[in-house]
Design an enzyme around this catalytic site. Structure first.
Site, mmCIF file in Angstrom:
data_model
loop_
_atom_site.group_PDB
_atom_site.id
_atom_site.type_symbol
_atom_site.label_atom_id
_atom_site.label_comp_id
_atom_site.label_asym_id
_atom_site.label_seq_id
_atom_site.Cartn_x
_atom_site.Cartn_y
_atom_site.Cartn_z
ATOM 1 N N GLU A 50 -2.914 -4.559 -3.381
ATOM 2 C CA GLU A 50 -3.367 -5.437 -4.459
ATOM 3 C C GLU A 50 -3.310 -4.726 -5.801
ATOM 4 O O GLU A 50 -2.875 -5.277 -6.821
ATOM 5 C CB GLU A 50 -4.812 -5.896 -4.210
ATOM 6 C CG GLU A 50 -5.024 -6.695 -2.938
ATOM 7 C CD GLU A 50 -5.343 -5.832 -1.718
ATOM 8 O OE1 GLU A 50 -4.778 -4.724 -1.592
ATOM 9 O OE2 GLU A 50 -6.160 -6.275 -0.891
ATOM 10 N N ASN A 72 0.832 -1.198 0.000
ATOM 11 C CA ASN A 72 0.000 0.000 0.000
ATOM 12 C C ASN A 72 0.869 1.252 0.000
ATOM 13 O O ASN A 72 1.951 1.279 0.596
ATOM 14 C CB ASN A 72 -1.021 -0.005 1.142
ATOM 15 C CG ASN A 72 -0.421 -0.250 2.510
ATOM 16 O OD1 ASN A 72 0.577 -0.928 2.652
ATOM 17 N ND2 ASN A 72 -1.040 0.321 3.527
ATOM 18 N N VAL A 73 0.386 2.265 -0.697
ATOM 19 C CA VAL A 73 1.105 3.538 -0.813
ATOM 20 C C VAL A 73 0.124 4.647 -0.438
ATOM 21 O O VAL A 73 -0.829 4.920 -1.186
ATOM 22 C CB VAL A 73 1.648 3.757 -2.243
ATOM 23 C CG1 VAL A 73 2.446 5.062 -2.308
ATOM 24 C CG2 VAL A 73 2.517 2.577 -2.685
ATOM 25 N N CYS A 94 -4.091 0.723 -2.685
ATOM 26 C CA CYS A 94 -3.953 -0.537 -1.950
ATOM 27 C C CYS A 94 -2.863 -1.424 -2.580
ATOM 28 O O CYS A 94 -2.562 -1.331 -3.778
ATOM 29 C CB CYS A 94 -5.262 -1.309 -1.968
ATOM 30 S SG CYS A 94 -6.583 -0.529 -1.046
ATOM 31 N N CYS A 147 -10.151 -5.133 -0.026
ATOM 32 C CA CYS A 147 -11.290 -4.216 0.093
ATOM 33 C C CYS A 147 -12.179 -4.333 -1.143
ATOM 34 O O CYS A 147 -11.790 -4.934 -2.158
ATOM 35 C CB CYS A 147 -10.805 -2.777 0.281
ATOM 36 S SG CYS A 147 -10.178 -2.016 -1.223
HETATM 37 N N1 THU Z 1 -5.341 -1.449 2.206
HETATM 38 C C1 THU Z 1 -4.779 -2.241 1.253
HETATM 39 O O1 THU Z 1 -3.613 -2.062 0.878
HETATM 40 N N2 THU Z 1 -5.534 -3.244 0.736
HETATM 41 C C2 THU Z 1 -6.817 -3.518 1.094
HETATM 42 O O2 THU Z 1 -7.441 -4.390 0.507
HETATM 43 C C3 THU Z 1 -7.422 -2.793 2.206
HETATM 44 C C4 THU Z 1 -6.688 -1.593 2.677
HETATM 45 C C5 THU Z 1 -4.534 -0.344 2.759
HETATM 46 C C6 THU Z 1 -4.974 1.028 2.356
HETATM 47 C C7 THU Z 1 -4.463 1.888 3.496
HETATM 48 O O3 THU Z 1 -3.129 2.260 3.216
HETATM 49 C C8 THU Z 1 -4.452 0.940 4.694
HETATM 50 O O4 THU Z 1 -4.593 -0.368 4.171
HETATM 51 C C9 THU Z 1 -5.557 1.221 5.703
HETATM 52 O O5 THU Z 1 -6.783 1.259 5.086
#
Ligand code: THU
Length: 136
Positions: A62, A49-50, A60, A91
């Site tokens: 993914e 995630n960035v 995210c 998500c």
């Molecule tokens: N996040 C993801 O990388 N993937 C997901 O499927 C759910 C959420 C990240 C986004 C954000 O940086 C952190 O998790 C908190 O929501």
């Protein structure tokens, strides 16, 4: 398309996703997520995630993994592993993003609190997002 993932492939996916998680840019939520996708040609691509000071720009793990693969000319995927703490599910936005490429993709849900040799839970993307929106 072969939709089976061998034991060594899921271990490789899990290892790659956990390593990518360590690179997460998450100064706001402090919540690190790693992802690794397995392409049908056997290649692996990773993402984390960035986040951004303008919160809505956050991407995210993914989607980063998929975009990394696409940028390298790969658009056919068999499986994705998502590594995080807690309930490791993609998500809703990521589910829709993944469906674009393969609604039957295997999703490996990896809770990093579990030992690395614990088999992650395995679900089909179509179970996580039934009746997905598609134009193609
Ligand atoms: N996040 C993801 O990388 N993937 C997901 O499927 C759910 C959420 C990240 C986004 C954000 O940086 C952190 O998790 C908190 O929501």
């Amino acid at each position: 398309m072969n939709l089976d993932v061998t034991f060594s492939q899921w271990r490789e996916l899990q290892t790659a996703a956990r390593a990518a998680r360590g690179n997460a840019w998450a100064p706001y939520s402090r919540y690190q997520v790693g992802a690794a996708v397995l392409a049908s040609d056997g290649r692996f691509f990773v993402g984390c995630n960035v986040e951004n000071a303008s919160y809505g720009l956050t991407i995210c793990a993914e989607r980063v993994a998929i975009c990394t693969a696409i940028a390298q000319g790969c658009s056919s995927f068999i499986a994705i592993c998502v590594s995080l703490t807690g309930i490791p599910v993609p998500c809703g936005a990521c589910r829709q993003f993944l469906v674009e490429f393969n609604p039957e993709m295997l999703v490996l849900l990896d809770d990093v609190n579990h030992a690395a040799d614990t088999p992650p839970e395995l679900v089909r993307l179509s179970e996580l997002l039934p009746r997905a929106f598609r134009l193609l």
